[in-house]
Design a protein around this motif. Structure first.
Motif, PDB file in Angstrom:
ATOM      1  N   UNK A  31       0.811  -1.220   0.000  1.00  0.00           N
ATOM      2  CA  UNK A  31       0.000   0.000   0.000  1.00  0.00           C
ATOM      3  C   UNK A  31       0.837   1.258   0.000  1.00  0.00           C
ATOM      4  N   UNK A  34       2.269   3.262  -3.272  1.00  0.00           N
ATOM      5  CA  UNK A  34       1.444   3.998  -4.213  1.00  0.00           C
ATOM      6  C   UNK A  34       1.036   5.331  -3.621  1.00  0.00           C
ATOM      7  N   UNK A  36      -2.064   7.477  -3.195  1.00  0.00           N
ATOM      8  CA  UNK A  36      -3.510   7.336  -3.312  1.00  0.00           C
ATOM      9  C   UNK A  36      -4.087   8.646  -3.821  1.00  0.00           C
ATOM     10  N   UNK A  58      -3.065  11.718  -1.107  1.00  0.00           N
ATOM     11  CA  UNK A  58      -3.018  11.674   0.347  1.00  0.00           C
ATOM     12  C   UNK A  58      -1.571  11.594   0.777  1.00  0.00           C
ATOM     13  N   UNK A  97      -2.353   5.897  -7.797  1.00  0.00           N
ATOM     14  CA  UNK A  97      -3.278   4.781  -7.597  1.00  0.00           C
ATOM     15  C   UNK A  97      -4.683   5.356  -7.578  1.00  0.00           C
ATOM     16  N   UNK A  99      -7.887   3.801  -7.619  1.00  0.00           N
ATOM     17  CA  UNK A  99      -9.135   3.105  -7.263  1.00  0.00           C
ATOM     18  C   UNK A  99      -9.921   3.853  -6.192  1.00  0.00           C
ATOM     19  N   UNK A 100      -9.265   4.737  -5.463  1.00  0.00           N
ATOM     20  CA  UNK A 100     -10.011   5.467  -4.437  1.00  0.00           C
ATOM     21  C   UNK A 100     -10.258   6.916  -4.834  1.00  0.00           C
ATOM     22  N   UNK A 102     -12.186  10.012  -6.119  1.00  0.00           N
ATOM     23  CA  UNK A 102     -13.612  10.308  -5.961  1.00  0.00           C
ATOM     24  C   UNK A 102     -14.132  11.249  -7.046  1.00  0.00           C
ATOM     25  N   UNK A 129     -12.843   4.095 -10.803  1.00  0.00           N
ATOM     26  CA  UNK A 129     -14.154   3.449 -10.687  1.00  0.00           C
ATOM     27  C   UNK A 129     -15.162   4.115 -11.613  1.00  0.00           C
ATOM     28  N   UNK A 158     -12.468  14.824  -0.993  1.00  0.00           N
ATOM     29  CA  UNK A 158     -13.464  14.152  -0.159  1.00  0.00           C
ATOM     30  C   UNK A 158     -14.540  15.130   0.278  1.00  0.00           C
TER      31      UNK A 158
END
Lengths: 386, 501
Positions: A31, A34, A36, A58, A97, A99-100, A102, A129, A158
């Motif tokens: 983890x 990467x 995020x 992040x 990365x 995938x998270x 938003x 996504x 967020x």
């Protein structure tokens, strides 16, 4: 005997080794290796590049006890989105990365040229996504949206994403539009895209971001904006209102009574008679009497029926106005009227389809709104002014 | 294997007292615990007797009062209408069990097992008198199977005491108890117990067949036998059950199972042993059924967690980060900043450390427990995380997996092996590997049998009645039938009574 057993094991090993290649995510990666990414902003490129991308990622800092995350910005230029994403590796030691991730914020000048080229990478790549929320920046660039420091969350992306999630339930002027929805609208007939808008806001010394109305698209190009109040009535037509307030009053133009929307149901029925197209828009709204910003007690002086009917009038006037305004200024069917015709009367739609943008301008609206006030609550000691 | 006490069918060599004594002395040469006591009858000094026994194995008071005194004082009739040895057996000795024999093997066994051999001059047969008397541990609650509610007695090391405990629970001649002896040198007594009208004959025959094959020099604990008669000798799954509680043995017999007692071991074996029995506790049947069912579900859930958690964590964190909630991913990433080892290695190391802590906790004397908890909790938990040697989530995962694994101590061997197995699969192939590993494990479990009964019997049945004591424990009124396949007689309560479904 031994040979047979050996062969059995060999076959099993072969099958197992084959299977490992068939899994979707076969790569082991840690983890912390990467970065995020939580939000992406897409701008026009400088220095000869086509795109300029800003990423919010992040950053872990300090020990975990202090909750230590901070937002950090990466940016890169590239001739395609993927190119720009890969170009960040010249600056960052970590792979991005997604995938998270938003949100995706698109700058308005880029949106005016069309967003289709931008969408492709987000759909094709495995990581982002399909629930990515898309927004259009009302400011000059999209990058500066992400550069604002977050106020109520640790990360700007967020904060925006959460605000969008709750938008229909509380403010009822914008709704989130996710990647698959963008795709659906762009690929369907008789329907135009709207994306929530976002802008920076200066409050005192702090500058932060806020949601602001909706961006109106024609095809994949941005053609204009709807302000907040107009957007609210647009949401009523689309049937996307789950809550929020409706400001009304006893007299026309009066906005002193706030009704809290409990539930709202919209039905849009097209009536096609030759060249004449009429949309019957019917809104059923139940609300609670939320506030009366008056010196007199309206409830004492007027029956609830009167307030209900005046609220209904406010609603139907608002809807009729926004439809008229969109017809005149943008001639882009953001209400999905064409789609409604297609659903209800496919034969009629076949004839209308080729020239819908023109026909849309002449669509008549028959709006009726039915407001029901469920409860008022009683405020102790409130007297009407003498 | 040649053993020292293989006497075949040797008989007492003569009717002369001295010759017989010499014979025994030869057998027990270099054994100073052998006591040979000569006696002359006071009324008729011509009558000479001899007692042979092992010192410390006999009850001296019984021997003195009930054997030696009558032998000394008895006034033997002048005219003998029957042989002297029969008079001794029937009229003289005050012993509850008197056995006349001339079989050397039997006599030697009697001497080493605390009985006394009575030789009489002029007789080529001897009497075996029951004078057993050695100290045994008193009945206590077994440490490994404590209950909050329910009977507190546990088996001891004495087979006779154990059998009496079982007999007191099942007072019926239907309870069959058949002796057997294991161990060429240890000559350990064992007893097969079952309820004749319930037992599954196939299981009984299979058990006897397997016991027949045992040829070992000594059986000091029932696990010796358990491991030899198991269906799958090299698997971590046990197919022979064991318990230290008489109430559990009685309950198992009532379900048609067979029990095997072994002298010297408080652990009694029961067969067949289904996998679900690991999750059943005797307390389930003594407490309210709701509470018992919740407890059993928790146990099953805990074991699944204990198996899957480390592998699942590694799979999610190193393969499928997109499946973690964003907030969790961020906090795991934050915790992993600056940790030198990859997640997989970290998990393996911490699991081994946990097993070491557990093992040292089990092996060391109780007074050192405090040291272990301080070192274990503080040094490894707190300091290692602060020093960034391992990440905090790993500690949580390993601790949780370890603790849930301790809920059923009987399964600990199975858990350790399979937890690492699943972890290896997960490290190689992610969630896909974890699933593959789980499927392999389940397939193995479902293919296993215990004495002809599938060990996953009833766990997937359609019939509600069979389901009532598997994942939950139904109220007693509803459990009309015994578990399928275990017993020949299916109904444990009258079929038509209230609450039948």
């Amino acid at each position: 005997m031994r040979l047979k057993r050996f062969r059995k094991i060999l076959v099993l090993l072969l099958i197992l080794s084959q299977m490992s290649a068939l899994t979707g995510c076969w790569n082991y990666h840690e983890v912390e290796g990467h970065a995020i990414i939580t939000g992406v902003a897409v701008d026009k490129g400088q220095n000869g590049y086509k795109y300029h991308l800003t990423f919010e990622c992040v950053k872990m800092e300090g020990d975990q006890k202090s909750g230590g995350i901070k937002h950090v910005l990466l940016d890169a230029d590239g001739d395609t989105l993927f190119d720009a994403v890969r170009n960040t590796l010249q600056e960052s030691d970590k792979k991005l990365y997604f995938t998270h991730c938003k949100i995706v914020v698109i700058s308005s000048d880029l949106a005016m040229e069309g967003i289709l080229p931008i969408l492709d990478w987000f759909q094709r790549n495995a990581e982002p996504r399909i629930t990515l929320q898309f927004l259009v920046s009302k400011d000059k660039t999209a990058g500066e949206i992400l550069k604002q420091s977050p106020q109520t969350n640790q990360l700007t992306a967020f904060q925006i994403s959460n605000a969008l999630n709750g938008a229909t339930a509380f403010s009822a002027s914008v709704d989130q539009v996710r990647l698959f929805e963008v795709n659906n609208v762009l690929n369907s007939q008789g329907m135009s895209l709207i994306l929530p808008g976002i802008e920076t806001k200066q409050s005192g010394d702090i500058s932060t971001v806020q949601l602001t109305g909706n961006a109106v698209f024609s095809g994949d190009r941005l053609v204009g904006w709807l302000d907040k109040p107009e957007s609210k009535y647009l949401m009523f037509v689309l049937g996307k209102v789950n809550g929020g307030l409706l400001l009304t009053g006893i007299h026309p133009g009066d906005r002193s009574i706030a009704l809290e929307i409990l539930s709202s149901k919209t039905s849009v029925k097209p009536v096609v008679a030759g060249d004449k197209i009429t949309m019957k828009i019917k809104v059923d709204l139940t609300a609670a009497y939320g506030e009366q910003n008056t010196r007199i007690n309206v409830l004492d002086l007027y029956p609830i029926k009167a307030i209900e009917s005046s609220a209904g009038r406010t609603l139907s006037d608002g809807i009729a106005d926004v439809v008229k305004m969109v017809q005149q200024e943008y001639s882009s069917d953001v209400f999905g009227f064409g789609n409604k015709i297609y659903e209800n009367d496919p034969q009629a739609w076949k004839k209308l389809r080729s020239d819908w943008n023109k026909s849309f301008k002449s669509v008549k609206c028959d709006v009726s709104a039915n407001v029901e006030i469920k409860n008022t609550a009683s405020v102790f000691g409130k007297k009407g002014a003498e | 294997m040649k053993s020292g006490d293989d006497f075949g069918s040797a008989k007492l060599p003569s009717d002369k007292l001295e010759a017989n004594i010499r014979y025994f002395r030869d057998i027990f040469n270099a054994d100073d615990t052998l006591v040979v006591r000569y006696l002359d009858n006071t009324q008729n000094p011509e009558l000479k007797f001899c007692l042979i026994y092992t010192d410390g194995m006999v009850n001296n008071r019984i021997l003195n009062q009930d054997v030696i005194r009558p032998l000394l004082d008895y006034r033997f009739p002048e005219e003998k209408d029957k042989p002297l040895i029969d008079i001794l057996a029937l009229q003289v000795t005050l012993s509850n069990s008197v056995d006349k024999t001339d079989d050397i093997a039997k006599l030697v066994q009697a001497i080493v097992y605390g009985d006394t051999v009575l030789l009489a001059d002029g007789s080529d047969e001897a009497l075996v008198l029951n004078t057993k008397g050695w100290s045994t541990r008193s009945i206590t609650e077994p440490e490994s199977e404590r209950v909050i509610k329910g009977p507190r007695e546990g088996f001891t090391e004495s087979i006779l005491m154990n059998l009496s405990m079982l007999r007191r629970k099942l007072r019926t001649p239907d309870l069959k108890m058949r002796y057997r002896t294991f161990g060429r040198r240890s000559q350990t007594r064992a007893c097969i117990c079952y309820l004749d009208s319930l037992v599954n004959r196939g299981v009984l025959q299979e058990l006897e067949k397997r016991l027949e094959r045992i040829d070992i020099d000594g059986t000091l604990d029932s696990n010796y036998i358990s491991e030899i008669i198991r269906d799958v000798p090299y698997s971590a799954v046990k197919t022979v059950g064991n318990t230290e509680r008489p109430d559990i043995v009685a309950a198992k017999l009532l379900e048609g199972r067979v029990a095997l007692f072994l002298d010297g071991s408080p652990v009694v074996l029961t067969v067949p042993h289904l996998f679900i029995e690991n999750f059943q506790s005797d307390e389930d049947y003594y407490l309210n059924y709701v509470f018992a069912s919740v407890g059993r579900l928790l146990r099953i859930f805990a074991i699944i967690i204990s198996l899957v958690l480390p592998g699942g964590y590694v799979a999610l964190v190193t393969f499928h980060q997109e499946m973690l909630p964003t907030a969790l991913l961020i906090s795991i990433t934050a915790a992993r900043q600056g940790v030198p080892f990859p997640t997989a290695l970290e998990t393996v190391i911490m699991l081994i450390v946990f097993e070491m802590l557990r093992e040292s906790g089990a092996r060391m004397p109780g007074i050192m427990g405090q040291t272990l908890s301080i070192v274990g909790a503080l040094v490894i938990g707190e300091a290692a995380v602060n020093a960034k040697i391992v990440s905090a989530p790993i500690i949580i995962v390993v601790a949780f997996a370890g603790i849930t694994g301790l809920i059923i101590p009987r399964l600990k061997g199975y858990l350790i092996v399979h937890r690492f197995l699943l972890l290896a699969f997960a490290c190689g192939l992610g969630l896909y590997g974890l699933m593959l590993g789980l499927i392999c494990m389940l397939a193995r479990l479902f293919s296993m049998q215990s004495f002809g009964i599938p060990i996953m019997n009833n766990t997937y049945t359609k019939s509600l009645q069979d389901f009532k004591d598997i994942y939950v424990r139904s109220p007693w009124g509803m459990m009309k039938k015994r578990p399928r396949l275990l017993s020949t007689d299916l109904y444990r309560q009258a079929a038509g009574s209230k609450g039948d479904r």
